[in-house]
Design a protein around this motif. Structure first.
Motif, PDB file in Angstrom:
ATOM      1  N   GLY A 112       0.818  -1.212   0.000  1.00  0.00           N
ATOM      2  CA  GLY A 112       0.000   0.000   0.000  1.00  0.00           C
ATOM      3  C   GLY A 112       0.847   1.256   0.000  1.00  0.00           C
ATOM      4  O   GLY A 112       0.597   2.200  -0.763  1.00  0.00           O
ATOM      5  N   ALA A 113       1.861   1.270   0.845  1.00  0.00           N
ATOM      6  CA  ALA A 113       2.744   2.438   0.908  1.00  0.00           C
ATOM      7  C   ALA A 113       3.506   2.618  -0.405  1.00  0.00           C
ATOM      8  O   ALA A 113       3.627   3.732  -0.914  1.00  0.00           O
ATOM      9  CB  ALA A 113       3.709   2.288   2.084  1.00  0.00           C
ATOM     10  N   THR A 114       3.991   1.512  -0.964  1.00  0.00           N
ATOM     11  CA  THR A 114       4.739   1.573  -2.224  1.00  0.00           C
ATOM     12  C   THR A 114       3.855   2.077  -3.359  1.00  0.00           C
ATOM     13  O   THR A 114       4.262   2.939  -4.150  1.00  0.00           O
ATOM     14  CB  THR A 114       5.316   0.189  -2.576  1.00  0.00           C
ATOM     15  OG1 THR A 114       6.188  -0.220  -1.518  1.00  0.00           O
ATOM     16  CG2 THR A 114       6.076   0.210  -3.888  1.00  0.00           C
ATOM     17  N   ALA A 115       2.640   1.552  -3.447  1.00  0.00           N
ATOM     18  CA  ALA A 115       1.727   1.985  -4.506  1.00  0.00           C
ATOM     19  C   ALA A 115       1.419   3.476  -4.379  1.00  0.00           C
ATOM     20  O   ALA A 115       1.374   4.195  -5.381  1.00  0.00           O
ATOM     21  CB  ALA A 115       0.441   1.169  -4.469  1.00  0.00           C
ATOM     22  N   ASN A 116       1.229   3.962  -3.160  1.00  0.00           N
ATOM     23  CA  ASN A 116       0.954   5.389  -2.981  1.00  0.00           C
ATOM     24  C   ASN A 116       2.163   6.245  -3.350  1.00  0.00           C
ATOM     25  O   ASN A 116       2.010   7.311  -3.944  1.00  0.00           O
ATOM     26  CB  ASN A 116       0.493   5.676  -1.555  1.00  0.00           C
ATOM     27  CG  ASN A 116      -0.983   5.400  -1.354  1.00  0.00           C
ATOM     28  OD1 ASN A 116      -1.766   5.365  -2.302  1.00  0.00           O
ATOM     29  ND2 ASN A 116      -1.385   5.197  -0.116  1.00  0.00           N
ATOM     30  N   VAL A 117       3.364   5.793  -3.010  1.00  0.00           N
ATOM     31  CA  VAL A 117       4.568   6.548  -3.381  1.00  0.00           C
ATOM     32  C   VAL A 117       4.717   6.577  -4.905  1.00  0.00           C
ATOM     33  O   VAL A 117       4.972   7.636  -5.494  1.00  0.00           O
ATOM     34  CB  VAL A 117       5.838   5.962  -2.706  1.00  0.00           C
ATOM     35  CG1 VAL A 117       7.110   6.529  -3.328  1.00  0.00           C
ATOM     36  CG2 VAL A 117       5.817   6.235  -1.210  1.00  0.00           C
ATOM     37  N   ILE A 118       4.537   5.443  -5.548  1.00  0.00           N
ATOM     38  CA  ILE A 118       4.654   5.397  -7.016  1.00  0.00           C
ATOM     39  C   ILE A 118       3.587   6.279  -7.659  1.00  0.00           C
ATOM     40  O   ILE A 118       3.871   7.031  -8.596  1.00  0.00           O
ATOM     41  CB  ILE A 118       4.581   3.945  -7.525  1.00  0.00           C
ATOM     42  CG1 ILE A 118       5.829   3.174  -7.075  1.00  0.00           C
ATOM     43  CG2 ILE A 118       4.433   3.912  -9.047  1.00  0.00           C
ATOM     44  CD1 ILE A 118       5.742   1.673  -7.317  1.00  0.00           C
ATOM     45  N   ASP A 119       2.360   6.222  -7.152  1.00  0.00           N
ATOM     46  CA  ASP A 119       1.280   7.057  -7.683  1.00  0.00           C
ATOM     47  C   ASP A 119       1.614   8.539  -7.499  1.00  0.00           C
ATOM     48  O   ASP A 119       1.353   9.355  -8.375  1.00  0.00           O
ATOM     49  CB  ASP A 119      -0.032   6.708  -6.982  1.00  0.00           C
ATOM     50  CG  ASP A 119      -1.233   7.445  -7.552  1.00  0.00           C
ATOM     51  OD1 ASP A 119      -1.229   7.769  -8.749  1.00  0.00           O
ATOM     52  OD2 ASP A 119      -2.184   7.682  -6.783  1.00  0.00           O
ATOM     53  N   ARG A 120       2.221   8.889  -6.388  1.00  0.00           N
ATOM     54  CA  ARG A 120       2.571  10.276  -6.093  1.00  0.00           C
ATOM     55  C   ARG A 120       3.649  10.803  -7.040  1.00  0.00           C
ATOM     56  O   ARG A 120       3.686  11.995  -7.344  1.00  0.00           O
ATOM     57  CB  ARG A 120       3.050  10.381  -4.646  1.00  0.00           C
ATOM     58  CG  ARG A 120       3.280  11.783  -4.170  1.00  0.00           C
ATOM     59  CD  ARG A 120       3.688  11.813  -2.707  1.00  0.00           C
ATOM     60  NE  ARG A 120       2.708  11.240  -1.825  1.00  0.00           N
ATOM     61  CZ  ARG A 120       1.594  11.831  -1.422  1.00  0.00           C
ATOM     62  NH1 ARG A 120       1.302  13.033  -1.856  1.00  0.00           N
ATOM     63  NH2 ARG A 120       0.763  11.229  -0.594  1.00  0.00           N
ATOM     64  N   ILE A 121       4.518   9.938  -7.531  1.00  0.00           N
ATOM     65  CA  ILE A 121       5.589  10.354  -8.445  1.00  0.00           C
ATOM     66  C   ILE A 121       4.999  10.976  -9.710  1.00  0.00           C
ATOM     67  O   ILE A 121       5.546  11.931 -10.249  1.00  0.00           O
ATOM     68  CB  ILE A 121       6.506   9.152  -8.794  1.00  0.00           C
ATOM     69  CG1 ILE A 121       7.322   8.753  -7.568  1.00  0.00           C
ATOM     70  CG2 ILE A 121       7.417   9.480  -9.970  1.00  0.00           C
ATOM     71  CD1 ILE A 121       8.064   7.435  -7.735  1.00  0.00           C
ATOM     72  N   ASP A 142      -4.685   2.320   0.290  1.00  0.00           N
ATOM     73  CA  ASP A 142      -5.014   2.667   1.670  1.00  0.00           C
ATOM     74  C   ASP A 142      -5.692   1.497   2.390  1.00  0.00           C
ATOM     75  O   ASP A 142      -5.463   1.278   3.580  1.00  0.00           O
ATOM     76  CB  ASP A 142      -5.932   3.894   1.711  1.00  0.00           C
ATOM     77  CG  ASP A 142      -5.283   5.138   1.137  1.00  0.00           C
ATOM     78  OD1 ASP A 142      -4.036   5.231   1.129  1.00  0.00           O
ATOM     79  OD2 ASP A 142      -6.027   6.035   0.680  1.00  0.00           O
ATOM     80  N   THR A 143      -6.524   0.751   1.661  1.00  0.00           N
ATOM     81  CA  THR A 143      -7.163  -0.409   2.291  1.00  0.00           C
ATOM     82  C   THR A 143      -6.130  -1.492   2.597  1.00  0.00           C
ATOM     83  O   THR A 143      -6.254  -2.192   3.599  1.00  0.00           O
ATOM     84  CB  THR A 143      -8.304  -0.991   1.430  1.00  0.00           C
ATOM     85  OG1 THR A 143      -7.777  -1.464   0.206  1.00  0.00           O
ATOM     86  CG2 THR A 143      -9.384   0.033   1.177  1.00  0.00           C
ATOM     87  N   TYR A 144      -5.122  -1.625   1.745  1.00  0.00           N
ATOM     88  CA  TYR A 144      -4.048  -2.579   2.027  1.00  0.00           C
ATOM     89  C   TYR A 144      -3.355  -2.217   3.338  1.00  0.00           C
ATOM     90  O   TYR A 144      -3.076  -3.096   4.162  1.00  0.00           O
ATOM     91  CB  TYR A 144      -2.977  -2.569   0.930  1.00  0.00           C
ATOM     92  CG  TYR A 144      -3.376  -3.070  -0.426  1.00  0.00           C
ATOM     93  CD1 TYR A 144      -4.515  -3.834  -0.644  1.00  0.00           C
ATOM     94  CD2 TYR A 144      -2.579  -2.779  -1.518  1.00  0.00           C
ATOM     95  CE1 TYR A 144      -4.841  -4.279  -1.909  1.00  0.00           C
ATOM     96  CE2 TYR A 144      -2.891  -3.236  -2.785  1.00  0.00           C
ATOM     97  CZ  TYR A 144      -4.026  -3.983  -2.972  1.00  0.00           C
ATOM     98  OH  TYR A 144      -4.333  -4.434  -4.227  1.00  0.00           O
ATOM     99  N   ILE A 145      -3.041  -0.943   3.502  1.00  0.00           N
ATOM    100  CA  ILE A 145      -2.347  -0.502   4.712  1.00  0.00           C
ATOM    101  C   ILE A 145      -3.201  -0.797   5.945  1.00  0.00           C
ATOM    102  O   ILE A 145      -2.717  -1.361   6.933  1.00  0.00           O
ATOM    103  CB  ILE A 145      -1.988   0.999   4.623  1.00  0.00           C
ATOM    104  CG1 ILE A 145      -0.964   1.222   3.502  1.00  0.00           C
ATOM    105  CG2 ILE A 145      -1.459   1.512   5.965  1.00  0.00           C
ATOM    106  CD1 ILE A 145      -0.752   2.676   3.126  1.00  0.00           C
TER     107      ILE A 145
END
Length: 170
Positions: A112-121, A142-145
Protein backbone atom coordinates in the motif's frame (compact mmCIF):
# COMPACT_ATOMS: atom_id res chain seq x y z
CA UNK A 1 21.87 -20.73 8.57
CA UNK A 2 23.83 -22.43 11.36
CA UNK A 3 24.67 -26.11 11.61
CA UNK A 4 22.09 -26.44 14.40
CA UNK A 5 19.37 -24.89 12.24
CA UNK A 6 16.88 -27.58 11.17
CA UNK A 7 16.18 -27.67 7.42
CA UNK A 8 12.46 -27.10 8.02
CA UNK A 9 13.13 -23.84 9.86
CA UNK A 10 15.46 -22.61 7.12
CA UNK A 11 12.86 -23.50 4.49
CA UNK A 12 10.17 -21.62 6.43
CA UNK A 13 12.39 -18.53 6.60
CA UNK A 14 12.97 -18.64 2.83
CA UNK A 15 9.26 -19.24 2.24
CA UNK A 16 8.29 -16.23 4.36
CA UNK A 17 10.61 -13.90 2.46
CA UNK A 18 9.34 -15.21 -0.88
CA UNK A 19 5.77 -14.80 0.35
CA UNK A 20 6.57 -11.23 1.40
CA UNK A 21 7.99 -10.38 -2.04
CA UNK A 22 5.16 -12.04 -3.93
CA UNK A 23 2.41 -10.32 -1.94
CA UNK A 24 4.13 -6.91 -2.13
CA UNK A 25 4.59 -7.10 -5.91
CA UNK A 26 1.13 -8.52 -6.61
CA UNK A 27 -0.77 -6.06 -4.41
CA UNK A 28 1.28 -3.09 -5.61
CA UNK A 29 0.53 -3.97 -9.23
CA UNK A 30 -3.20 -4.35 -8.56
CA UNK A 31 -3.35 -1.00 -6.71
CA UNK A 32 -1.50 0.82 -9.49
CA UNK A 33 -3.78 -0.68 -12.13
CA UNK A 34 -6.82 0.36 -10.06
CA UNK A 35 -5.43 3.92 -9.83
CA UNK A 36 -4.94 4.05 -13.59
CA UNK A 37 -8.44 2.73 -14.26
CA UNK A 38 -9.91 5.23 -11.79
CA UNK A 39 -8.14 8.13 -13.50
CA UNK A 40 -9.37 6.93 -16.91
CA UNK A 41 -12.94 5.97 -16.04
CA UNK A 42 -13.84 8.53 -13.37
CA UNK A 43 -12.34 11.69 -14.87
CA UNK A 44 -14.56 14.56 -15.88
CA UNK A 45 -16.86 14.15 -12.91
CA UNK A 46 -17.94 10.62 -13.82
CA UNK A 47 -18.89 8.58 -10.79
CA UNK A 48 -20.46 5.29 -9.93
CA UNK A 49 -22.95 4.91 -7.07
CA UNK A 50 -22.66 1.52 -5.40
CA UNK A 51 -24.93 2.35 -2.47
CA UNK A 52 -22.81 2.76 0.64
CA UNK A 53 -19.73 3.27 -1.49
CA UNK A 54 -19.34 5.58 -4.46
CA UNK A 55 -16.52 5.60 -6.97
CA UNK A 56 -15.54 9.25 -7.29
CA UNK A 57 -12.18 10.59 -8.42
CA UNK A 58 -10.22 12.76 -5.98
CA UNK A 59 -6.58 13.61 -5.46
CA UNK A 60 -4.65 13.96 -2.20
CA UNK A 61 -1.47 16.03 -2.20
CA UNK A 62 -0.90 15.34 1.49
CA UNK A 63 -0.66 12.08 3.38
CA UNK A 64 -3.37 10.36 5.46
CA UNK A 65 -6.45 12.57 5.75
CA UNK A 66 -4.64 15.26 3.66
CA UNK A 67 -2.22 16.04 6.49
CA UNK A 68 0.69 18.06 5.12
CA UNK A 69 -1.03 19.00 1.87
CA UNK A 70 0.55 22.47 2.09
CA UNK A 71 4.10 21.08 2.20
CA UNK A 72 6.21 21.08 -0.97
CA UNK A 73 5.65 17.96 -3.07
CA UNK A 74 9.33 16.88 -2.95
CA UNK A 75 9.18 16.90 0.87
CA UNK A 76 6.06 14.72 0.94
CA UNK A 77 7.59 12.34 -1.62
CA UNK A 78 10.90 12.12 0.26
CA UNK A 79 9.26 11.52 3.64
CA UNK A 80 6.74 8.96 2.38
CA UNK A 81 9.45 7.24 0.35
CA UNK A 82 11.78 7.06 3.37
CA UNK A 83 9.02 5.72 5.63
CA UNK A 84 8.11 3.13 2.99
CA UNK A 85 11.74 1.99 2.69
CA UNK A 86 11.99 1.77 6.48
CA UNK A 87 8.86 -0.37 6.73
CA UNK A 88 10.06 -2.56 3.84
CA UNK A 89 13.43 -3.14 5.54
CA UNK A 90 11.68 -4.01 8.81
CA UNK A 91 9.35 -6.41 6.97
CA UNK A 92 12.25 -8.08 5.13
CA UNK A 93 14.30 -8.51 8.30
CA UNK A 94 11.42 -9.74 10.44
CA UNK A 95 9.76 -12.03 7.86
CA UNK A 96 11.94 -15.08 8.61
CA UNK A 97 10.93 -15.09 12.29
CA UNK A 98 7.33 -13.95 11.89
CA UNK A 99 4.07 -15.82 11.71
CA UNK A 100 2.64 -16.17 8.21
CA UNK A 101 -0.26 -13.84 9.09
CA UNK A 102 2.24 -11.16 10.16
CA UNK A 103 4.26 -11.57 6.94
CA UNK A 104 1.11 -11.08 4.86
CA UNK A 105 0.12 -8.07 6.97
CA UNK A 106 3.54 -6.47 6.61
CA UNK A 107 3.48 -7.18 2.88
CA UNK A 108 0.09 -5.45 2.57
CA UNK A 109 1.41 -2.40 4.43
CA UNK A 110 4.53 -2.24 2.24
CA UNK A 111 2.46 -2.73 -0.93
CA UNK A 112 0.00 0.00 0.00
CA UNK A 113 2.74 2.44 0.91
CA UNK A 114 4.74 1.57 -2.22
CA UNK A 115 1.73 1.99 -4.51
CA UNK A 116 0.95 5.39 -2.98
CA UNK A 117 4.57 6.55 -3.38
CA UNK A 118 4.65 5.40 -7.02
CA UNK A 119 1.28 7.06 -7.68
CA UNK A 120 2.57 10.28 -6.09
CA UNK A 121 5.59 10.35 -8.45
CA UNK A 122 3.23 10.92 -11.41
CA UNK A 123 1.78 14.29 -10.36
CA UNK A 124 2.71 14.81 -6.68
CA UNK A 125 -0.75 13.53 -5.65
CA UNK A 126 -2.27 10.22 -4.68
CA UNK A 127 -5.29 9.11 -6.69
CA UNK A 128 -8.29 8.38 -4.44
CA UNK A 129 -11.61 6.97 -5.63
CA UNK A 130 -13.52 5.18 -2.86
CA UNK A 131 -15.97 7.66 -1.33
CA UNK A 132 -18.37 6.89 1.51
CA UNK A 133 -19.60 10.34 2.45
CA UNK A 134 -18.75 9.78 6.11
CA UNK A 135 -15.03 9.03 5.70
CA UNK A 136 -12.34 10.78 3.64
CA UNK A 137 -12.01 9.46 0.09
CA UNK A 138 -9.37 6.71 -0.15
CA UNK A 139 -7.91 4.18 -2.56
CA UNK A 140 -7.10 0.48 -2.74
CA UNK A 141 -3.56 1.02 -1.44
CA UNK A 142 -5.01 2.67 1.67
CA UNK A 143 -7.16 -0.41 2.29
CA UNK A 144 -4.05 -2.58 2.03
CA UNK A 145 -2.35 -0.50 4.71
CA UNK A 146 -5.37 -0.68 7.01
CA UNK A 147 -5.90 -4.43 6.51
CA UNK A 148 -2.16 -5.02 6.93
CA UNK A 149 -2.17 -3.24 10.28
CA UNK A 150 -5.13 -5.38 11.39
CA UNK A 151 -3.24 -8.57 10.40
CA UNK A 152 -0.06 -7.47 12.21
CA UNK A 153 -2.08 -6.72 15.35
CA UNK A 154 -3.85 -10.08 15.05
CA UNK A 155 -0.46 -11.79 14.78
CA UNK A 156 0.71 -10.00 17.92
CA UNK A 157 -2.43 -11.09 19.77
CA UNK A 158 -1.90 -14.68 18.64
CA UNK A 159 1.66 -14.73 19.95
CA UNK A 160 2.34 -17.31 22.66
CA UNK A 161 2.95 -16.19 26.26
CA UNK A 162 6.68 -16.97 25.89
CA UNK A 163 6.95 -14.28 23.21
CA UNK A 164 7.59 -16.57 20.27
CA UNK A 165 5.16 -17.12 17.47
CA UNK A 166 3.92 -20.67 17.31
CA UNK A 167 3.78 -21.78 13.71
CA UNK A 168 1.38 -24.24 12.23
CA UNK A 169 3.33 -27.54 12.26
CA UNK A 170 2.26 -28.34 8.67
Amino acid sequence: MSAADPPAAAARRRHHRLLLLFVVFALTAVALIADLLARQQLSGGNGVDLGVLQLRLAYNSGVAFSVGDQLPAPVILAVTGAVTVGIAVFAWRSAPISRTIQVVGLAAIVAGATANVIDRIHDAKVTDYFHTGWWPTFNLADTYITCGVVLVIAAALLESPTGTAEEDPR
